[in-house]
Design a protein around this motif. Structure first.
Motif, mmCIF file in Angstrom:
data_model
loop_
_atom_site.group_PDB
_atom_site.id
_atom_site.type_symbol
_atom_site.label_atom_id
_atom_site.label_comp_id
_atom_site.label_asym_id
_atom_site.label_seq_id
_atom_site.Cartn_x
_atom_site.Cartn_y
_atom_site.Cartn_z
ATOM 1 N N UNK A 70 3.549 5.908 -5.570
ATOM 2 C CA UNK A 70 3.350 6.077 -7.016
ATOM 3 C C UNK A 70 2.249 7.092 -7.298
ATOM 4 N N UNK A 71 1.146 6.983 -6.517
ATOM 5 C CA UNK A 71 0.049 7.931 -6.692
ATOM 6 C C UNK A 71 0.531 9.354 -6.476
ATOM 7 N N UNK A 72 1.310 9.507 -5.423
ATOM 8 C CA UNK A 72 1.819 10.846 -5.094
ATOM 9 C C UNK A 72 2.653 11.393 -6.244
ATOM 10 N N UNK A 73 3.526 10.532 -6.784
ATOM 11 C CA UNK A 73 4.372 10.969 -7.889
ATOM 12 C C UNK A 73 3.529 11.432 -9.072
ATOM 13 N N UNK A 74 2.511 10.634 -9.394
ATOM 14 C CA UNK A 74 1.637 10.982 -10.515
ATOM 15 C C UNK A 74 0.944 12.317 -10.262
ATOM 16 N N UNK A 75 0.452 12.478 -9.023
ATOM 17 C CA UNK A 75 -0.246 13.722 -8.691
ATOM 18 C C UNK A 75 0.680 14.916 -8.799
ATOM 19 N N UNK B 31 0.832 -1.205 0.000
ATOM 20 C CA UNK B 31 0.000 0.000 0.000
ATOM 21 C C UNK B 31 0.866 1.255 0.000
ATOM 22 N N UNK B 32 1.943 1.219 0.779
ATOM 23 C CA UNK B 32 2.842 2.380 0.827
ATOM 24 C C UNK B 32 3.448 2.639 -0.551
#
Lengths: 270, 156
Positions: free
Chosen positions: B52-57, B46-47
Motif C-alpha cells: 500500500x505504501x508503495x502504491x501511495x508513493x 507487513x507485506x
C-alpha cells in the motif's frame, strides 16, 4: 512347509511368555518389549524434535512431526470443546504408538521370529522350536485392552472431573431414560444404570477388539501368505502389504478419534 | 487369547508415554507452531502494508512529475514571450536611434548649407562690390552710393 502348516501357524501365534505355563501373572515378553522399544522410539524422536524445534528453518523430520501434531490438534479442536491439557497429548500418543505397533505387521513375517530363534539357539542353547516371538504388539489382546481400559479410566475421570461424583452418579441413574415422577424414576434407575454400564463396557471393548481384530487378521493373512511357494508369495503379499499400510494408519486414527469422541462425550452433559 | 500381566505392563507403559508426551513433546511443539503462525501472519500483514505504501508513493511521484511538467511548459512559454518582447524592444530602440541619427544629420546638413550660403553671399557681395568698385571707380563714389549697395546686397 505345507506338511506342518498347522504347526507353523501355531508357532507364529504363540507368545514368548515369562512363565511357560501361562497364568495371569506371566508376561508376554515379546509384546511388552517390542511396544516398549517402539514407545521409546516415539518418545525419543518426538522429544528430540520438540526440544530442538526450529522456528525459522524446520528440517524434514520436524515438518513431518509438525504435520502429525497439527493433524491431531485439529481433530481434538474440532471434536473436543472442553479445556484439557491431557487430551491432545493423549491422542498424539495413541496415534503414534498404535501406528508404530501396527507397523510391525509390515515387517517380513518370519524375520524377527527367525532372528529370535537364532539368538536363542546360539547364545542360550534354546530349542528353536520353543523360541516364540510375536512381533505385532497390537495383535495381542493384552496390549489393546490395556489401552482401552486406560481410555475407559480417562472417560470416568473426565466425567467426574466435569460433573463431580454426584453429577456423574446421577447421570448413571437418570440417563438415557428420564422421568419426572419419583416412583417411575426409581424404577428406571436400575435400567439406566445397566444401560450406562453396557455403554461404558461397549466403548472399551469396541476400542480394543476393533484394533485387535484387524491386526490379528492382518497378521494371520501374512502368515498364510508365507505358506505359499516362495515364488508366488509376492502376488498376494505385495497387494496385501500395500493395503495394510492403509489399514494400520486407519486403525491408529480410528482409535485416536474414538478416544477423543468418548472423552468429549464424557465432559458434555447428556 | 488370554489375559495376563502384559495388560498391566502395557497400561503402565501407556500412562508413562502419555505423561511424557504431555510434558516434553506437546507444549514445545505447539508453542513453536503457534509462534511461527503468528510470525507468518505478521509478515503477510507487513507485506500488505508495504504494498500500500508503495502504491501511495508511486501515485505521489506521478503527481509530482505531472506538476513539474506543467511548470516547465509554463516557464518555456513565458521565456519565449519575454524573448519576443526583448527583441521587439530592441528593434524599437534601434529604429528610434536611427531616426534620431538621421534627423541630426539632416539638421547638420541644413546648418552647413545655411552657413555656406551665408559665406557665399558675403563673398558674392564682396565680389560684386569689388567689381562695381572697379567699374564705377571713377564715376561713383562708394560712400555716396552705400545705401544702393546695401539694397543690392540684401537682394542677393
Amino acid at each position: 512347509m505345507a506338511s506342518n502348516a498347522t504347526e507353523y501357524i501355531q508357532h507364529h501365534l504363540t507368545f514368548w511368555q515369562s512363565s511357560p505355563g501361562g497364568g495371569f501373572w506371566s508376561l508376554n515378553i515379546d509384546t511388552f518389549s517390542v511396544s516398549l522399544v517402539l514407545g521409546f522410539i516415539f518418545a525419543g524422536v518426538f522429544a528430540k524434535v520438540a526440544r530442538s524445534a526450529s522456528l525459522e528453518n524446520p528440517g524434514r523430520l520436524q515438518l513431518f512431526i509438525e504435520t502429525v501434531v497439527e493433524m491431531v490438534d485439529t481433530q481434538v479442536r474440532d471434536v473436543f470443546h472442553g479445556k484439557s491439557k491431557v487430551i491432545a497429548p493423549l491422542a498424539l500418543t495413541i496415534f503414534c504408538w498404535i501406528f508404530l505397533m501396527n507397523f510391525m505387521d509390515l515387517l517380513p513375517v518370519d524375520l524377527i521370529p527367525m532372528i529370535a530363534q537364532w539368538v536363542g539357539y546360539t547364545f542360550f542353547g534354546a530349542d528353536p522350536a520353543h523360541v516364540y516371538f510375536r512381533v505385532v504388539p497390537s495383535a495381542d489382546v493384552n496390549a489393546t485392552f490395556a489401552m482401552s481400559l486406560s481410555v475407559l479410566i480417562c472417560i470416568i475421570g473426565f466425567s467426574i472431573g466435569a460433573k463431580g461424583v454426584g453429577g456423574w452418579g446421577k447421570e448413571l441413574l437418570t440417563a438415557p431414560f428420564h422421568a419426572t415422577n419419583p416412583i417411575l424414576a426409581a424404577i428406571l434407575a436400575p435400567i439406566n444404570f445397566a444401560f450406562q454400564l453396557v455403554e461404558l463396557g461397549a466403548k472399551g471393548i469396541s476400542l480394543s477388539l476393533r484394533l485387535f481384530g484387524n491386526m490379528y487378521a492382518g497378521e494371520l493373512i501374512f502368515i498364510l501368505i508365507a505358506l505359499l511357494p516362495w515364488g508366488a508369495q509376492w502376488l498376494l503379499g505385495a497387494p496385501w502389504a500395500i493395503f495394510h499400510i492403509l489399514v494400520i494408519t486407519l486403525q491408529a486414527f480410528v482409535f485416536m478419534m474414538l478416544t477423543i469422541v468418548y472423552l468429549s462425550l464424557a465432559v458434555e452433559a447428556h | 487369547m488370554e489375559f495376563n500381566a502384559t495388560l498391566l505392563g502395557q497400561a503402565i507403559t501407556f500412562a508413562i508415554l502419555v505423561w511424557f508426551t504431555m510434558k516434553f513433546v506437546w507444549p514445545p511443539l505447539t508453542n513453536m507452531m503457534d509462534e511461527r503462525a503468528k510470525r507468518i501472519a505478521d509478515g503477510l500483514a507487513a507485506a500488505e502494508r508495504g504494498k500500500q505504501d508503495l502504491e501511495a508513493a508511486e501515485k505521489r511521484v506521478a503527481d509530482e512529475l505531472r506538476k513539474a511538467r506543467e511548470q516547465s511548459t509554463e516557464i518555456v512559454l513565458s521565456a519565449e514571450k519575454r524573448a519576443n518582447q526583448i527583441v521587439e524592444e530592441a528593434k524599437e530602440t534601434a529604429r528610434a536611434e536611427g531616426a534620431r541619427l538621421v534627423a541630426d544629420a539632416k539638421s547638420e546638413i541644413e546648418q552647413e548649407v545655411l552657413r555656406a550660403k551665408e559665406a557665399l553671399r558675403q563673398q558674392v557681395s564682396a565680389l560684386a562690390v569689388a567689381g562695381a568698385e572697379k567699374i564705377l571707380r571713377r564715376e561713383i563714389d562708394s560712400a555716396k552710393h552705400a545705401d544702393l549697395l546695401a539694397s543690392i546686397k540684401a537682394e542677393l
